[in-house]
Design a protein around this motif. Sequence first.
Motif, PDB file in Angstrom:
ATOM      1  N   SER A  36       0.802  -1.228   0.000  1.00  0.00           N
ATOM      2  CA  SER A  36       0.000   0.000   0.000  1.00  0.00           C
ATOM      3  C   SER A  36       0.839   1.284   0.000  1.00  0.00           C
ATOM      4  O   SER A  36       0.301   2.361  -0.227  1.00  0.00           O
ATOM      5  CB  SER A  36      -0.953   0.010   1.192  1.00  0.00           C
ATOM      6  N   ARG A  37       2.149   1.168   0.221  1.00  0.00           N
ATOM      7  CA  ARG A  37       2.989   2.365   0.332  1.00  0.00           C
ATOM      8  C   ARG A  37       4.200   2.390  -0.586  1.00  0.00           C
ATOM      9  O   ARG A  37       4.855   3.424  -0.696  1.00  0.00           O
ATOM     10  CB  ARG A  37       3.479   2.502   1.781  1.00  0.00           C
ATOM     11  N   THR A  38       4.542   1.276  -1.218  1.00  0.00           N
ATOM     12  CA  THR A  38       5.802   1.179  -1.953  1.00  0.00           C
ATOM     13  C   THR A  38       5.574   0.724  -3.388  1.00  0.00           C
ATOM     14  O   THR A  38       4.803  -0.199  -3.630  1.00  0.00           O
ATOM     15  CB  THR A  38       6.738   0.165  -1.267  1.00  0.00           C
ATOM     16  N   LEU A  64       8.243   5.568  -2.259  1.00  0.00           N
ATOM     17  CA  LEU A  64       7.086   5.662  -1.380  1.00  0.00           C
ATOM     18  C   LEU A  64       5.978   6.459  -2.031  1.00  0.00           C
ATOM     19  O   LEU A  64       6.243   7.479  -2.687  1.00  0.00           O
ATOM     20  CB  LEU A  64       7.465   6.288  -0.045  1.00  0.00           C
ATOM     21  N   VAL A  65       4.764   6.007  -1.846  1.00  0.00           N
ATOM     22  CA  VAL A  65       3.599   6.746  -2.307  1.00  0.00           C
ATOM     23  C   VAL A  65       3.399   7.930  -1.383  1.00  0.00           C
ATOM     24  O   VAL A  65       3.473   7.790  -0.172  1.00  0.00           O
ATOM     25  CB  VAL A  65       2.339   5.834  -2.281  1.00  0.00           C
ATOM     26  N   GLU A  66       3.184   9.074  -1.952  1.00  0.00           N
ATOM     27  CA  GLU A  66       3.009  10.281  -1.121  1.00  0.00           C
ATOM     28  C   GLU A  66       1.569  10.694  -1.076  1.00  0.00           C
ATOM     29  O   GLU A  66       0.799  10.475  -1.920  1.00  0.00           O
ATOM     30  CB  GLU A  66       3.854  11.405  -1.663  1.00  0.00           C
TER      31      GLU A  66
END
Length: 66
Positions: A36-38, A64-66
């Motif tokens: 969910s973040r990478t 990383l998702v911002e």
Amino acid sequence: MQVQIIHEDAYGAKTDFGIQELDQMPPVSEPFLVDSRTYYTAKAYLGPDERGMYLLILEGQPRLVE
């Protein structure tokens, strides 16, 4: 479709992210979320093999998702 997902770094080391069920393959050079973040960049995909399995190869540094 069942897809085996791996990451290859610049030195040839591989990380296995396991098998996921995908509706379609991501376009080459586009981001692909491994959680969910990478995300990594899609490098290539192959398949299906004799079992109907596809292979998605990712490259680059984790982002990383911002």
